[in-house]
Design an enzyme around this catalytic site. Structure first.
Site, PDB file in Angstrom:
ATOM      1  CG  ASP A 162      -2.309   0.549   0.925  1.00 20.47           C
ATOM      2  OD1 ASP A 162      -2.438   1.352  -0.007  1.00 20.47           O
ATOM      3  OD2 ASP A 162      -3.265   0.204   1.656  1.00 20.47           O
ATOM      4  CG  ASP A 230      -9.377   1.944  -1.028  1.00 20.41           C
ATOM      5  OD1 ASP A 230      -8.357   1.805  -1.727  1.00 20.41           O
ATOM      6  OD2 ASP A 230      -9.387   1.804   0.209  1.00 20.41           O
TER       7      ASP A 230
END
Ligand SMILES: *[C@@H]1O[C@H](CO)[C@@H](O)[C@H](O)[C@H]1NC(C)=O
Length: 411
Positions: A162, A230
């Site tokens: 990430d 996202d």
């Protein structure tokens, strides 16, 4: 990105900026990723879309493993069982190693990974290129080589990296730096090389939300790259992601794929038609298909979509080429950022065409002569969701709102 959500319109705007302005980036690292992994998009599970931090435990992982098998998902091809953020302790130990939170992994990671391997599955974990993960657990920055060795020693097969707590070009280290002038490349190169030197094949899943036009360089760095912020549990979110992915189809190839984010099917925000379109679009765009829902509560209709053999075969086609838009003659042109109904892409033994009723119930039709890779003449087709077959020179389909049909077309 985790914990805070950036509206998709913002993510889309940022993508427009980053694709237009690739300035000031470090291009010195040009070693192509050749780790032998990800020749087709990853199929599996990730726990994040089912409750975020709450299921990053050994018990939950083993429960998912059982269900992947008992529901027939493993047999359908879903092999990676990936645990997302919140699995580790909040600090490294005295030798600087990552450690699993003992309250969540009483025996540590390795025995669980061993057990999962023994069930014929692969095991994945999550970390971050910055100083902390998005939920505030230790990030790998400055510890890449050490972390990669730790992961290899535990038997990790898949690593999602990430991008929280990376430096911002404008100063400060916020959780999520959306500054398009920051440079994620160097951090991902460091982790790529660390994993390559770890002594175990570990699929490298890059998650920096489409920054720095990652789709244009991702293949040299990772096996997949998230191309958007996202996904949220609703139609508009998935439609916007798919619309943006349509313009990136040329960057998908064996070894490296656009990642449209983890699936939301099963989570209650989508109708059955929308679930079909979600998995259908992800499959033909050659995205990894990572289920992200409570498998113990899966509806039969969702399971049927996920286990669709013909659709999975298209996603896993060895050519590894993604579908994008095509425009049938007489139809309006696509509008940027808005999901268009007509998709096509090459397969090793034919062509896939996707039709999605993006704007409500519609009759969608096209001539085979207008499809890239086909031409005039008679073609055979099979539709993957209905099982319908036929042959001819065109197709016309009546679709309910947000439903999808996926055709495999052959000579
Ligand atoms: C720190 O953790 C690693 C792996 O998680 C372990 O191998 C090492 O022995 C630990 N160090 C100490 C001092 O406990």
């Amino acid at each position: 990105m985790k914990s805070i959500s950036v509206p998709l319109f913002l993510a889309a705007a940022i993508q427009d900026v980053t694709s237009a302005v690739p300035t000031g980036q470090d291009d010195s690292v040009t070693k192509r990723l050749e780790n032998g992994l990800g020749r087709t998009p990853a199929l599996g599970y990730n726990n994040w879309n089912n409750g975020g931090c709450t299921h990053a435990t050994a018990d939950a992982a083993l429960k998912v493993a059982d269900l992947l098998i008992s529901l027939g998902l493993k047999d359908a091809g879903y092999q990676y069982l990936n645990i997302d953020d919140c699995w580790s302790s909040k600090s490294r130990n005295s030798t600087g190693h990552l450690v699993a939170d003992p309250s969540k992994w009483p025996q540590g990671i390795k025995p669980v990974a061993d057990k999962i391997h023994g069930m014929g599955l692969k095991f994945g974990l999550y970390g971050d290129a910055g100083t902390m993960t998005c939920a505030g657990y230790p990030g790998s920055q400055g510890h890449e080589a050490q972390d990669a060795k730790t992961l290899a020693s535990w038997g990790v097969d898949y690593w999602k990296h990430d991008a929280c707590y990376l430096p911002c070009a404008t100063g400060g280290v916020p959780q999520t730096c959306w500054d398009s002038r920051s440079n994620t490349k160097s951090y991902y190169a460091t982790m790529r090389d660390a994993l390559a030197g770890a002594g175990r094949p570990i699929l490298f899943s890059m998650c920096q939300w489409g920054r720095d036009s990652v789709w244009t360089w991702g293949k040299d760095y990772g096996n997949s790259w998230r191309m958007s912020g996202d996904i949220a549990n609703n139609w508009n979110s998935l439609a916007t992601i798919a619309a943006n992915a349509a313009g990136m189809s040329q960057y998908a190839a064996p070894g490296g794929f656009n990642d449209l984010d983890m699936l939301q099917v099963g989570n209650g925000g989508l109708t059955e038609n929308e679930e079909r379109a979600h998995v259908g679009l992800w499959a033909i765009a050659k995205s990894p298909l990572l289920i992200g829902t409570d498998l113990s509560k899966l509806k039969q209709s969702t399971l049927t979509i996920l286990k669709n053999k013909a659709l999975i075969a298209i996603n896993q086609d060895s050519l590894g080429k993604a579908a994008g838009y095509f425009r049938p003659s007489g139809k309006p042109a696509p509008v940027g950022g808005k999901l268009y109904p007509y998709w096509a892409g090459p397969l090793k033994d034919g062509v896939v065409v996707g039709l999605v009723a993006s704007d409500g119930a519609a009759t969608l039709s096209f001539n085979f002569a207008d499809v890239p890779g086909l031409g005039s003449g008679t073609w055979k087709w099979t539709e993957v969701f209905t099982g319908a077959t036929g042959s001819g020179t065109s197709i016309s389909a009546q679709l309910a709102s947000h439903d999808m049909r996926v055709y495999k077309i052959t000579k």
